[in-house]
Design a protein around this motif. Structure first.
Motif, PDB file in Angstrom:
ATOM      1  N   ALA A  69       8.156  -8.542  -8.486  1.00 56.86           N
ATOM      2  CA  ALA A  69       8.830  -8.629  -6.865  1.00 56.86           C
ATOM      3  C   ALA A  69       7.722  -7.316  -6.581  1.00 56.86           C
ATOM      4  O   ALA A  69       7.860  -6.746  -5.076  1.00 56.86           O
ATOM      5  N   LEU A  70       7.072  -6.195  -7.352  1.00 51.57           N
ATOM      6  CA  LEU A  70       6.306  -5.389  -6.681  1.00 51.57           C
ATOM      7  C   LEU A  70       4.988  -5.599  -5.396  1.00 51.57           C
ATOM      8  O   LEU A  70       4.957  -5.344  -3.996  1.00 51.57           O
ATOM      9  N   LEU A  71       4.585  -6.685  -5.994  1.00 48.18           N
ATOM     10  CA  LEU A  71       3.120  -7.099  -5.891  1.00 48.18           C
ATOM     11  C   LEU A  71       3.858  -7.652  -4.224  1.00 48.18           C
ATOM     12  O   LEU A  71       2.972  -7.966  -3.390  1.00 48.18           O
ATOM     13  N   PHE A  72       5.286  -8.791  -4.362  1.00 48.88           N
ATOM     14  CA  PHE A  72       5.718  -9.397  -3.489  1.00 48.88           C
ATOM     15  C   PHE A  72       5.970  -8.962  -2.220  1.00 48.88           C
ATOM     16  O   PHE A  72       5.557  -8.885  -0.743  1.00 48.88           O
ATOM     17  N   ARG A  73       6.493  -7.428  -2.290  1.00 50.69           N
ATOM     18  CA  ARG A  73       6.765  -6.113  -1.617  1.00 50.69           C
ATOM     19  C   ARG A  73       5.389  -5.130  -0.695  1.00 50.69           C
ATOM     20  O   ARG A  73       5.802  -4.690   0.291  1.00 50.69           O
ATOM     21  N   LEU A  74       4.424  -5.689  -0.944  1.00 49.27           N
ATOM     22  CA  LEU A  74       3.244  -4.387  -1.011  1.00 49.27           C
ATOM     23  C   LEU A  74       3.242  -5.074   0.662  1.00 49.27           C
ATOM     24  O   LEU A  74       2.589  -6.072   0.594  1.00 49.27           O
ATOM     25  N   ALA A  75       2.449  -3.739   1.587  1.00 51.36           N
ATOM     26  CA  ALA A  75       2.535  -4.502   3.081  1.00 51.36           C
ATOM     27  C   ALA A  75       1.160  -4.898   2.896  1.00 51.36           C
ATOM     28  O   ALA A  75       0.549  -5.579   3.322  1.00 51.36           O
ATOM     29  N   ALA A  76       0.117  -4.583   1.970  1.00 54.47           N
ATOM     30  CA  ALA A  76      -0.940  -4.420   1.715  1.00 54.47           C
ATOM     31  C   ALA A  76      -1.493  -5.139   0.595  1.00 54.47           C
ATOM     32  O   ALA A  76      -1.612  -4.925  -0.948  1.00 54.47           O
ATOM     33  N   SER A  77      -2.782  -6.023   0.581  1.00 46.43           N
ATOM     34  CA  SER A  77      -3.216  -6.554  -0.882  1.00 46.43           C
ATOM     35  C   SER A  77      -3.663  -5.175  -1.860  1.00 46.43           C
ATOM     36  O   SER A  77      -4.999  -4.392  -1.303  1.00 46.43           O
ATOM     37  N   PRO A  78      -3.193  -4.414  -3.280  1.00 46.41           N
ATOM     38  CA  PRO A  78      -3.825  -3.872  -3.975  1.00 46.41           C
ATOM     39  C   PRO A  78      -5.210  -4.414  -4.519  1.00 46.41           C
ATOM     40  O   PRO A  78      -5.124  -5.378  -4.769  1.00 46.41           O
ATOM     41  N   ILE A  93       6.632  -2.072   1.382  1.00 51.42           N
ATOM     42  CA  ILE A  93       5.830  -0.987   0.807  1.00 51.42           C
ATOM     43  C   ILE A  93       4.730  -1.021   1.526  1.00 51.42           C
ATOM     44  O   ILE A  93       3.843  -1.198   1.537  1.00 51.42           O
ATOM     45  N   PRO A  94       4.431   0.181   2.230  1.00 52.15           N
ATOM     46  CA  PRO A  94       3.342   0.631   3.235  1.00 52.15           C
ATOM     47  C   PRO A  94       2.136   0.908   2.244  1.00 52.15           C
ATOM     48  O   PRO A  94       1.617   0.394   0.964  1.00 52.15           O
ATOM     49  N   ALA A  95       0.996   0.554   3.316  1.00 51.23           N
ATOM     50  CA  ALA A  95      -0.284   1.105   2.136  1.00 51.23           C
ATOM     51  C   ALA A  95      -0.393   1.534   1.893  1.00 51.23           C
ATOM     52  O   ALA A  95      -0.222   2.976   2.985  1.00 51.23           O
ATOM     53  N   GLY A  96      -1.073   2.250   1.002  1.00 46.46           N
ATOM     54  CA  GLY A  96      -1.527   3.670   0.627  1.00 46.46           C
ATOM     55  C   GLY A  96      -0.757   3.829  -0.798  1.00 46.46           C
ATOM     56  O   GLY A  96      -0.798   5.415  -1.739  1.00 46.46           O
ATOM     57  N   GLN A  97       0.929   3.483  -0.647  1.00 53.51           N
ATOM     58  CA  GLN A  97       1.646   3.805  -2.208  1.00 53.51           C
ATOM     59  C   GLN A  97       1.898   3.289  -2.723  1.00 53.51           C
ATOM     60  O   GLN A  97       2.697   3.039  -3.283  1.00 53.51           O
ATOM     61  N   GLU A  98       1.387   1.938  -3.194  1.00 55.28           N
ATOM     62  CA  GLU A  98       1.086   1.067  -4.211  1.00 55.28           C
ATOM     63  C   GLU A  98       1.877   2.186  -4.970  1.00 55.28           C
ATOM     64  O   GLU A  98       2.550   2.054  -6.435  1.00 55.28           O
ATOM     65  N   ILE A  99       0.343   3.173  -6.112  1.00 55.58           N
ATOM     66  CA  ILE A  99       0.649   3.800  -7.419  1.00 55.58           C
ATOM     67  C   ILE A  99       2.146   4.378  -7.263  1.00 55.58           C
ATOM     68  O   ILE A  99       2.499   3.945  -8.084  1.00 55.58           O
ATOM     69  N   GLY A 100       1.977   5.100  -6.258  1.00 56.88           N
ATOM     70  CA  GLY A 100       3.902   5.400  -6.661  1.00 56.88           C
ATOM     71  C   GLY A 100       4.816   4.574  -6.322  1.00 56.88           C
ATOM     72  O   GLY A 100       5.448   5.343  -7.456  1.00 56.88           O
ATOM     73  N   ALA A 101       4.904   3.061  -6.121  1.00 52.75           N
ATOM     74  CA  ALA A 101       6.061   2.323  -6.201  1.00 52.75           C
ATOM     75  C   ALA A 101       5.513   1.816  -7.710  1.00 52.75           C
ATOM     76  O   ALA A 101       7.234   1.554  -7.887  1.00 52.75           O
ATOM     77  N   THR A 102       4.925   1.712  -8.347  1.00 53.83           N
ATOM     78  CA  THR A 102       4.606   0.900  -9.481  1.00 53.83           C
ATOM     79  C   THR A 102       4.631   1.908 -10.438  1.00 53.83           C
ATOM     80  O   THR A 102       5.509   1.562 -11.546  1.00 53.83           O
ATOM     81  N   ALA A 103       4.726   2.973 -10.115  1.00 54.09           N
ATOM     82  CA  ALA A 103       5.250   4.598 -10.968  1.00 54.09           C
ATOM     83  C   ALA A 103       6.653   4.536 -10.980  1.00 54.09           C
ATOM     84  O   ALA A 103       7.131   4.881 -12.277  1.00 54.09           O
TER      85      ALA A 103
END
Length: 223
Positions: free
Chosen positions: A109-118, A40-50
């Motif tokens: 799983a979401l946290l594991f796939r993040l490209a940047a730390s949330p 998941i690219p940086a900046g798309q964390e909120i969209g991915a979790t939703a």
């Protein structure tokens, strides 16, 4: 309270021992494999979790229904005679605990796939959305469980239609008429989720509360 917790533990243990817990777990893992096929690219964390929280609702409803259906009717009747309304609370508590475990797997799983730390705010928003998803799944699963809908076919159809109704109604913008799962995703991808989260929370808890109240009422005549 001790008797309720003991009953909840007993039902969770029975659910796991029956291997019914594997079915929604496999469904969850398949869903996560699709959602997080790539990082998941940086900046798309909120969209991915939703997206994760919204798509998780039917899996969580399936898990809640499975747990509530595991105990034989005769055994549930005995527990109802012994504990009265606390039997219902024990069942719902056990179901919600199982949903929290699945939601935790999805969040990990979401946290594991993040490209940047949330950030902490993003992390807490993700946890909160998955809690809302678990609440919606609990209500839908309870209303389609065997004490309410004895036919497995009717129960499955009702669960699917219930989730599709959430999608269609919230897609139409009528957020107060259902759990606004599409609203979660829309606001997240437009950068409005965190600002709208208090209102979304109220909207997201309203119908599960109504659904669980209906479940409680129906269980009085359908043990």
């Amino acid at each position: 309270m001790i008797s309720v917790l003991a009953l909840a533990r007993f039902r969770v243990a029975g659910y796991v021992a029956s291997h019914r817990a594997l079915q929604p777990l496999i469904g969850l893992l398949a869903l996560l494999a699709v959602l997080y096929a790539g990082p998941i690219p940086a900046g798309q964390e909120i969209g991915a979790t939703a997206d994760s929280a919204a798509m998780l609702v039917p899996v969580l409803a399936w898990a809640a229904r499975g747990l509530l259906d595991t105990e034989p009717d005769e055994q549930r009747s005995v527990a109802l005679s012994a504990l009265g309304p606390r039997e219902l609370v024990g069942g719902l508590l056990a179901a919600f605990a199982s949903l929290l475990a699945l939601a935790a797997i999805a969040e990990a799983a979401l946290l594991f796939r993040l490209a940047a730390s949330p950030t902490l705010a993003v992390l807490l928003t993700g946890v909160w959305l998955h809690l809302l998803s678990a609440t919606a799944g609990l209500a839908l699963g309870a209303l389609t469980s065997r004490p309410i809908l004895p036919s497995p076919a009717v129960s499955t159809i009702a669960l699917i239609l219930g989730y599709l109704s959430m999608l269609v109604i919230s897609l139409a913008g009528a957020r107060w008429l259902t759990v606004p799962v599409m609203g979660w995703m829309r606001d997240a991808h437009h950068g409005e989720l965190q600002a709208n989260l208090p209102l979304l929370t109220v909207q997201s808890l309203l119908w599960p509360a109504v659904g669980l109240a209906a479940y409680t009422r129906l269980r009085r005549t359908r043990p």
